[in-house]
Structure formats: structure tokens, C-alpha cells
Design an enzyme around this catalytic site. Sequence first.
Site, PDB file in Angstrom:
ATOM      1  N   SER A 130      10.350  68.852  29.932  1.00 30.91           N
ATOM      2  CA  SER A 130       9.610  69.891  30.643  1.00 30.91           C
ATOM      3  C   SER A 130       8.112  69.779  30.471  1.00 30.91           C
ATOM      4  O   SER A 130       7.371  70.275  31.299  1.00 30.91           O
ATOM      5  CB  SER A 130      10.071  71.275  30.165  1.00 30.91           C
ATOM      6  OG  SER A 130       9.808  71.442  28.787  1.00 30.91           O
ATOM      7  N   CYS A 131       7.653  69.159  29.398  1.00 31.91           N
ATOM      8  CA  CYS A 131       6.202  69.062  29.231  1.00 31.91           C
ATOM      9  C   CYS A 131       5.769  67.667  28.827  1.00 31.91           C
ATOM     10  O   CYS A 131       4.791  67.486  28.126  1.00 31.91           O
ATOM     11  CB  CYS A 131       5.689  70.093  28.237  1.00 31.91           C
ATOM     12  SG  CYS A 131       6.305  69.884  26.567  1.00 31.91           S
ATOM     13  N   GLY A 132       6.488  66.659  29.290  1.00 33.01           N
ATOM     14  CA  GLY A 132       6.038  65.300  29.098  1.00 33.01           C
ATOM     15  C   GLY A 132       6.223  64.790  27.687  1.00 33.01           C
ATOM     16  O   GLY A 132       7.301  64.327  27.323  1.00 33.01           O
ATOM     17  N   CYS A 134       6.589  66.136  24.751  1.00 33.91           N
ATOM     18  CA  CYS A 134       7.606  66.695  23.860  1.00 33.91           C
ATOM     19  C   CYS A 134       9.008  66.264  24.252  1.00 33.91           C
ATOM     20  O   CYS A 134       9.955  66.515  23.522  1.00 33.91           O
ATOM     21  CB  CYS A 134       7.510  68.224  23.828  1.00 33.91           C
ATOM     22  SG  CYS A 134       8.001  69.025  25.355  1.00 33.91           S
TER      23      CYS A 134
END
Length: 297
Positions: A130-132, A134
Site C-alpha cells: 500500500s505504500c511502496g 513498507c
Amino acid sequence: MQNDSTPPRATRRGSTVRRRIERVALAPEGALRRVREDVLATEEPLEIRVVVGDGVSHRVAVTMRTPGADFELAAGFLYGEGLIGGPEAVRAIRYCTEAEQLYNVVNVVLAPGVPFDAANLARNFYTTSSCGVCGKASIEAVMGPACARVAGGVTVDADTLVGLPARLRQAQAVFERTGGLHAAAQFTADGELVRVREDVGRHNAMDKLVGSALLAGELPLADHVVLVSGRLSFELVQKAARAGAAVLAGVSAPSSLAVELAEQAGMTLAGFVREPGFNIYTGGERIASRVREKVGG
């Protein structure tokens, strides 16, 4: 490379939605509340799949994004991660229409003969990202593909650079209506806007921008300035470096690792770009100035 036609608007979510809210305003006589309609930035998942020559589909990642420029987002993401080397690697990009869904799955079909290491993909990614960063499964994967060092590149006048955030804000149509989106923009050295992309995720906005330039055959971005609306994270520097950007600027602060990577890549990195000035963290030789430089103080 073939881009399949966009699906009908009626069957696809837009970049904004309307919702009834209560607005609370404090006044001397107490809190005043009234019902009104507000415009929100749309946030929905996008699953990116890669389809190889044998027709086998591989799930790469899922990211939360604002619908719009989905094909650019997919192409930019795959390029930034080193999974494709250029537009010639892509035969087609299309929405998956298996069963009923809201166009939240994109298939990137690779050209015949383009190699794709599914085992390496499985080692480096979780099923959702969802956030690259992570979503990466190893430190090596976080550091990303090796980027060629930027040599030469555009020189931009300090007066031009400090005026770019205002031009970006004027071009942020969805932000103007919602106040809830990040943006990444590409400018010429003279401050002319080439393209801007918006998204709820700052990394998605950059992927959309890079993907657009990639599909148009306009990489690397050494002769342009890339500006982002928020802070300068390591991942944004990584994506800009992969796209060959010589100058990356942001209206907020960079992280320590972002500065280190920009220096290694030979990029110019400028932060806190807003009237009346900005900070240069790396590559100051690309910033032209008519005023006398003062060291210290």
C-alpha cells in the site's frame, strides 16, 4: 505499445466523490452546526499484474490510489522497480474485466521475449504494497534497482525554481476541490509546466508522472525539473533517479537517506521550495543565481 481504450465513465469511479457532512463553526454564542455537501478525493485499491508471453498473470502489488491515469501508474511503478526497462517492454496495458469489478485491476502485458523473473518478484514483494517501501520483503529490495548516475542535465534559475510551487498549485484541479491530494509535476528549465499528476499517495503521483513520460518515450528527465507537493522521501528520490531526473524539488523537507541517495545519483535536490527561497541539499551547480553567494550565517 498498445493502450486499450478507457472503460465507460459510468462503470468506473472518478477522482472525487461527494458526501454529506456536518460543518461545525465556533462562535461566541456557541458551536454552529449545519449540514452541507463536501467533495472528497477518491481512494481505492489498484492491483497491478504482469502478464508474460505464455499468458500467465503474476500479481505484483496492490496500492491505494486515486482512480485516473491507472495505466501510467502501473507502467511507472514497474519501471521504478526495475521490472521493465522501457516502453518497448510493454505490449499492452488493459483493465482486467474478469467478473464484475470497478476497474481496480490492471494487466500489463509484456512484449514477446521480455524476461520476467517471477521468483525474484516473490522474494522482493509481499502480496500487497500500500505504500511502496513498507511492502518490500528485504533490505536489498528497499534500496531498489541500480540507477545510472545523472551527468550534466538542466540548469534552472533560482527565481524560476522558487516560483514553481505556485504554478503547481494552480494546476492541481482535484486538490483545489478536495484539499487531499499529493502531486508530482514536470517543468522545463524555463518554468513551463509539461505535465502534472495527482494522487492520495505521493509515490503514486510520482509513478503516474514517470509512467506518462515513459509511455510517451520521453525518459530520461535530465532536461526537466521534477517538483513534488510534499516532503522529499527516499522513495521519491529513488523513483526520480530511476527516471533520470537531474533536478528534484519539494515544498517540504527531505529525509537523511533521500539526501544520501540524491548525492550518490548526482541529482540536484532542493527542499522547502517556497517564497522567498529554498534549501539546496545536493547538486547546487545546477542552480543559477544572480545574487552573491554567502557562506554560513
